[in-house]
Design a protein around this motif. Structure first.
Motif, PDB file in Angstrom:
ATOM      1  N   ILE A   1      -5.674 -47.565 -55.810  1.00 20.84           N
ATOM      2  CA  ILE A   1      -4.512 -46.884 -56.392  1.00 20.84           C
ATOM      3  C   ILE A   1      -3.473 -46.614 -55.302  1.00 20.84           C
ATOM      4  CG2 ILE A   1      -3.716 -44.855 -57.676  1.00 20.84           C
ATOM      5  CD1 ILE A   1      -5.633 -46.729 -59.267  1.00 20.84           C
ATOM      6  N   ALA A   2      -3.926 -46.247 -54.112  1.00 18.41           N
ATOM      7  CA  ALA A   2      -3.002 -46.023 -52.986  1.00 18.41           C
ATOM      8  C   ALA A   2      -2.214 -47.290 -52.680  1.00 18.41           C
ATOM      9  CB  ALA A   2      -3.774 -45.565 -51.752  1.00 18.41           C
ATOM     10  N   LYS A   3      -2.908 -48.435 -52.666  1.00 14.69           N
ATOM     11  CA  LYS A   3      -2.229 -49.705 -52.404  1.00 14.69           C
ATOM     12  C   LYS A   3      -1.231 -50.026 -53.502  1.00 14.69           C
ATOM     13  CE  LYS A   3      -2.821 -54.640 -51.612  1.00 14.69           C
ATOM     14  NZ  LYS A   3      -1.476 -54.825 -52.061  1.00 14.69           N
ATOM     15  N   VAL A   4      -1.624 -49.833 -54.753  1.00 13.90           N
ATOM     16  CA  VAL A   4      -0.724 -50.104 -55.874  1.00 13.90           C
ATOM     17  C   VAL A   4       0.507 -49.207 -55.787  1.00 13.90           C
ATOM     18  CG1 VAL A   4      -0.456 -49.985 -58.394  1.00 13.90           C
ATOM     19  CG2 VAL A   4      -2.519 -50.999 -57.405  1.00 13.90           C
ATOM     20  N   LEU A   5       0.315 -47.946 -55.453  1.00 18.32           N
ATOM     21  CA  LEU A   5       1.445 -47.029 -55.334  1.00 18.32           C
ATOM     22  C   LEU A   5       2.408 -47.494 -54.235  1.00 18.32           C
ATOM     23  CD1 LEU A   5       2.795 -44.442 -56.297  1.00 18.32           C
ATOM     24  CD2 LEU A   5       1.377 -43.183 -54.678  1.00 18.32           C
ATOM     25  N   GLY A   6       1.863 -47.870 -53.087  1.00 14.46           N
ATOM     26  CA  GLY A   6       2.701 -48.395 -52.010  1.00 14.46           C
ATOM     27  C   GLY A   6       3.426 -49.656 -52.442  1.00 14.46           C
TER      28      GLY A   6
ATOM     29  N   LEU B   1      -5.464 -41.871 -62.775  1.00 11.50           N
ATOM     30  CA  LEU B   1      -5.121 -43.266 -62.536  1.00 11.50           C
ATOM     31  C   LEU B   1      -6.375 -44.090 -62.274  1.00 11.50           C
ATOM     32  CD1 LEU B   1      -1.972 -42.867 -60.280  1.00 11.50           C
ATOM     33  CD2 LEU B   1      -2.047 -43.760 -62.601  1.00 11.50           C
ATOM     34  N   ASP B   2      -6.688 -44.984 -63.201  1.00  8.15           N
ATOM     35  CA  ASP B   2      -7.731 -45.960 -62.948  1.00  8.15           C
ATOM     36  C   ASP B   2      -7.030 -47.272 -62.602  1.00  8.15           C
ATOM     37  OD1 ASP B   2      -7.139 -47.473 -65.390  1.00  8.15           O
ATOM     38  OD2 ASP B   2      -8.148 -45.850 -66.449  1.00  8.15           O
ATOM     39  N   ASP B   3      -7.799 -48.273 -62.211  1.00  8.25           N
ATOM     40  CA  ASP B   3      -7.208 -49.535 -61.759  1.00  8.25           C
ATOM     41  C   ASP B   3      -6.325 -50.168 -62.826  1.00  8.25           C
ATOM     42  OD1 ASP B   3      -8.738 -48.987 -59.552  1.00  8.25           O
ATOM     43  OD2 ASP B   3     -10.014 -50.770 -59.716  1.00  8.25           O
ATOM     44  N   GLN B   4      -6.806 -50.235 -64.054  1.00 13.40           N
ATOM     45  CA  GLN B   4      -6.049 -50.878 -65.133  1.00 13.40           C
ATOM     46  C   GLN B   4      -4.755 -50.121 -65.433  1.00 13.40           C
ATOM     47  OE1 GLN B   4      -6.630 -53.822 -66.486  1.00 13.40           O
ATOM     48  NE2 GLN B   4      -4.771 -53.640 -67.671  1.00 13.40           N
ATOM     49  N   THR B   5      -4.817 -48.796 -65.493  1.00 14.27           N
ATOM     50  CA  THR B   5      -3.630 -47.990 -65.761  1.00 14.27           C
ATOM     51  C   THR B   5      -2.598 -48.176 -64.652  1.00 14.27           C
ATOM     52  OG1 THR B   5      -4.967 -46.369 -66.959  1.00 14.27           O
ATOM     53  CG2 THR B   5      -2.788 -45.650 -66.218  1.00 14.27           C
ATOM     54  N   ALA B   6      -3.051 -48.206 -63.409  1.00 16.48           N
ATOM     55  CA  ALA B   6      -2.140 -48.367 -62.274  1.00 16.48           C
ATOM     56  C   ALA B   6      -1.448 -49.723 -62.322  1.00 16.48           C
ATOM     57  CB  ALA B   6      -2.899 -48.196 -60.966  1.00 16.48           C
TER      58      ALA B   6
ATOM     59  N   GLY C   1      -3.245 -46.386 -44.304  1.00 16.26           N
ATOM     60  CA  GLY C   1      -2.168 -46.988 -43.519  1.00 16.26           C
ATOM     61  C   GLY C   1      -0.898 -47.196 -44.319  1.00 16.26           C
ATOM     62  N   ILE C   2      -0.800 -46.544 -45.465  1.00 14.83           N
ATOM     63  CA  ILE C   2       0.398 -46.637 -46.304  1.00 14.83           C
ATOM     64  C   ILE C   2       1.285 -45.449 -45.945  1.00 14.83           C
ATOM     65  CG2 ILE C   2       1.274 -46.692 -48.673  1.00 14.83           C
ATOM     66  CD1 ILE C   2      -1.530 -47.802 -49.459  1.00 14.83           C
ATOM     67  N   MET C   3       2.229 -45.698 -45.034  1.00 16.36           N
ATOM     68  CA  MET C   3       3.014 -44.609 -44.452  1.00 16.36           C
ATOM     69  C   MET C   3       4.183 -44.153 -45.319  1.00 16.36           C
ATOM     70  SD  MET C   3       1.383 -43.891 -41.856  1.00 16.36           S
ATOM     71  CE  MET C   3       0.361 -44.466 -40.548  1.00 16.36           C
ATOM     72  N   LEU C   4       4.820 -45.069 -46.033  1.00 15.36           N
ATOM     73  CA  LEU C   4       5.965 -44.734 -46.884  1.00 15.36           C
ATOM     74  C   LEU C   4       7.027 -43.934 -46.121  1.00 15.36           C
ATOM     75  CD1 LEU C   4       3.963 -43.724 -50.110  1.00 15.36           C
ATOM     76  CD2 LEU C   4       4.991 -45.932 -49.613  1.00 15.36           C
TER      77      LEU C   4
END
Length: 118
Positions: free
Chosen positions: A58-63, A20-25, A93-96
């Motif tokens: 990527i973590a932020k995008v996933l959250g 996962l790169d920024d554009q793909t995400a 800090g992305i707890m989900l």
């Protein structure tokens, strides 16, 4: 590169098989939200088994993907979370906390069905 999104009845299944790169995400985020809207999907299973590490973006995008999907009425289950991914999510800090998880795609689909029947 686009991440394939498969439809199975009223669910969407995604198995992330690329780095996962920024554009793909960002493209994945847009594609998934459009697909949820088009199909009226009740749930989404995102399998991260092949993803060893993610960065903070990527973590932020996933959250964000999880939250946006929920806002659109689609319950999300994450599967196959690797240790490095879990560490990055928590460090960011992305707890989900409300997001069900499972070991693999098959168990994730079963969990999604249980969540939607409850």
């Amino acid at each position: 590169m686009r991440i394939p999104i498969l439809k199975l009845k009223r669910y969407l299944l995604i198995s992330v098989q690329v780095d996962l790169d920024d554009q793909t995400a960002l493209q994945f985020q847009e594609d998934l939200l459009n697909k949820i809207h088009q199909e009226g999907s009740a749930g989404v299973v995102i399998d991260l088994t092949s993803v060893d590490m993610i960065d903070s973006f990527i973590a932020k995008v996933l959250g964000d993907v999880v939250e946006m999907s929920n806002l659109m009425g689609a319950k999300v289950v994450l599967t196959g979370i690797q240790p490095g991914v879990a560490i990055t999510l928590i460090d960011m800090g992305i707890m989900l906390e409300e997001v069900p998880t499972a070991l693999d795609l098959e168990q994730g689909l079963e969990k999604l069905q249980q969540e939607l029947e409850a």
